[in-house]
Write an enzyme that holds these catalytic residues in place. Structure first.
Site, PDB file in Angstrom:
ATOM      1  CE  LYS A 122      14.745 -19.705  24.183  1.00 52.22           C
ATOM      2  NZ  LYS A 122      14.067 -18.554  24.773  1.00 52.22           N
ATOM      3  NE  ARG A 177      18.038 -18.651  29.791  1.00 50.69           N
ATOM      4  CZ  ARG A 177      17.005 -19.488  29.690  1.00 50.69           C
ATOM      5  NH1 ARG A 177      17.037 -20.498  28.872  1.00 50.69           N
ATOM      6  NH2 ARG A 177      15.927 -19.309  30.409  1.00 50.69           N
ATOM      7  NE  ARG A 199       5.682 -18.780  28.182  1.00 48.57           N
ATOM      8  CZ  ARG A 199       6.980 -18.544  27.981  1.00 48.57           C
ATOM      9  NH1 ARG A 199       7.545 -18.873  26.856  1.00 48.57           N
ATOM     10  NH2 ARG A 199       7.695 -17.971  28.923  1.00 48.57           N
ATOM     11  NE  ARG A 209      11.492 -16.286  32.540  1.00 43.28           N
ATOM     12  CZ  ARG A 209      10.348 -16.591  31.929  1.00 43.28           C
ATOM     13  NH1 ARG A 209       9.193 -16.185  32.429  1.00 43.28           N
ATOM     14  NH2 ARG A 209      10.358 -17.310  30.846  1.00 43.28           N
TER      15      ARG A 209
HETATM   16  P1  AMP Z   1      12.926 -21.145  30.048  1.00 48.59           P
HETATM   17  O1  AMP Z   1      11.745 -22.067  29.914  1.00 48.59           O
HETATM   18  O2  AMP Z   1      13.980 -21.396  29.003  1.00 48.59           O
HETATM   19  O3  AMP Z   1      12.520 -19.706  30.160  1.00 48.59           O
HETATM   20  O4  AMP Z   1      13.637 -21.538  31.430  1.00 48.59           O
HETATM   21  C1  AMP Z   1      12.948 -21.449  32.662  1.00 48.59           C
HETATM   22  C2  AMP Z   1      13.949 -21.291  33.767  1.00 48.59           C
HETATM   23  O5  AMP Z   1      14.808 -22.443  33.853  1.00 48.59           O
HETATM   24  C3  AMP Z   1      14.889 -20.114  33.610  1.00 48.59           C
HETATM   25  O6  AMP Z   1      14.332 -18.886  34.044  1.00 48.59           O
HETATM   26  C4  AMP Z   1      16.059 -20.556  34.493  1.00 48.59           C
HETATM   27  O7  AMP Z   1      15.764 -20.403  35.868  1.00 48.59           O
HETATM   28  C5  AMP Z   1      16.138 -22.064  34.212  1.00 48.59           C
HETATM   29  N1  AMP Z   1      17.053 -22.359  33.084  1.00 48.59           N
HETATM   30  C6  AMP Z   1      16.709 -22.848  31.859  1.00 48.59           C
HETATM   31  N2  AMP Z   1      17.795 -22.995  31.085  1.00 48.59           N
HETATM   32  C7  AMP Z   1      18.850 -22.571  31.805  1.00 48.59           C
HETATM   33  C8  AMP Z   1      20.250 -22.466  31.572  1.00 48.59           C
HETATM   34  N3  AMP Z   1      20.794 -22.824  30.401  1.00 48.59           N
HETATM   35  N4  AMP Z   1      21.044 -22.014  32.579  1.00 48.59           N
HETATM   36  C9  AMP Z   1      20.525 -21.662  33.767  1.00 48.59           C
HETATM   37  N5  AMP Z   1      19.209 -21.717  34.069  1.00 48.59           N
HETATM   38  C10 AMP Z   1      18.369 -22.177  33.098  1.00 48.59           C
END
Ligand code: AMP
Length: 286
Positions: free
Chosen positions: A66, A143, A177, A232
């Site tokens: 993404k 999310r 990554r 995740r």
């Molecule tokens: P990502 O880089 O998008 O995988 O996000 C890393 C972490 O940030 C996730 O595993 C969540 O703990 C938190 N996070 C990111 N976006 C959200 C969201 N929209 N709602 C809740 N937690 C989020």
């Protein structure tokens, strides 16, 4: 924020008739506001690639890419790429009382609360407006269905791109990554070459290696361990279907199966987005 917490806790009692009003009040109470240029306009989605008012969302599992595609498109379209995961990581790096609480949640692969994520996103949008930004490509938000409803209550999302990749590739990509601790560049050391079998197409994704000067500064995200990535992915699958459905029934969801690495996928994505006539801009975004 106190009023927002009360409203969020009371969500179970909210019925569908009052949901719209509730969402607006949650957004208002939380200070989750969009500037006039980004506020709900009640008009049909636009697809004008020259417009700086693009308001798009990128959905997809952790590791799908993404960030890679959203940031390329943001350069192409001249709008900010806003990744809530980046906002959370910035907060973690700040060593505030909030960062301690967040570290535990993020390192377990869980989601942070709606209150916190909305607060971080609101601040980011406000800062952007102060700098003259308009439009956005959101990555990592919404999310959950509740986040989608809150967003829908405050602004018009034109298009939601749902990026897809098979699960074994997602895991390999998350584990491969790497981030340059100095320039913040995102790279991937995974070399994926899965042959097609039983009618299922194969997929090849060469590594995205950093330039020489970043090599010694590469770090791995704390939440990119096998155990946490699996959690995740599990959580993503559980929560994403209602979000996808939310946008599907509104006719905004564009499903896009990534056929391979960037050289193969990027032109196809541009074609799917009706942006393939912007060849001259592609090189600027590369
Ligand atoms: P990502 O880089 O998008 O995988 O996000 C890393 C972490 O940030 C996730 O595993 C969540 O703990 C938190 N996070 C990111 N976006 C959200 C969201 N929209 N709602 C809740 N937690 C989020």
């Amino acid at each position: 924020m106190t009023a927002l917490r009360g409203l969020l806790r009371g969500n179970a009692a909210v019925n569908t008739r009052t949901a719209g009003r509730w969402i607006s009040s949650v957004a208002a109470e939380s200070g989750f506001s969009f500037p006039a240029s980004q506020a709900r306009k009640g008009v049909a989605p636009r697809r004008d690639p020259g417009s700086r008012n693009v308001q798009w969302v990128f959905l997809g599992c952790p590791g799908v890419g993404k960030g890679t595609y959203a940031s390329r498109l943001s350069r192409l379209l001249g709008v900010p790429h806003i990744a809530t995961g980046d906002l959370v990581r910035d907060e973690l790096a700040a060593t505030s009382p909030l960062s301690k609480q967040l570290t535990e949640i993020v390192n377990r692969g869980h989601l942070v609360s709606d209150e916190i994520i909305i607060d971080l996103l609101s601040k980011r949008l406000e800062d952007g407006v102060a700098k003259g930004e308009s439009g956005f490509i959101l990555d990592g938000f919404p999310r959950t269905r509740r986040q989608a409803e809150i967003l829908d209550g405050v602004t018009e999302i034109e298009l939601v791109v749902n990026l897809k990749l098979r699960e074994d590739v997602l895991l390999a990509k998350c584990l491969g990554r790497r981030i340059c601790s100095q320039c913040g560049g995102n790279f991937n050391v995974a070399s994926i070459d899965i042959k097609g079998e039983n009618g299922r197409p194969g997929i090849a994704m060469p590594p995205l290696l950093p330039p020489e000067h970043c090599m010694s500064k590469l770090i791995t995200r704390a939440d990119d361990t096998e155990e946490v990535v699996k959690e995740r992915l599990r959580l993503y699958h559980e929560l994403s279907q209602p979000v996808e459905e939310f946008y599907r029934i509104r006719g905004k969801l564009l499903e896009f199966d990534l056929p391979g690495g960037i050289p193969e996928s990027w032109p196809k994505l541009l074609r799917a987005l009706n942006l393939d006539d912007h060849n001259e801009k592609q090189s600027a975004a590369a």
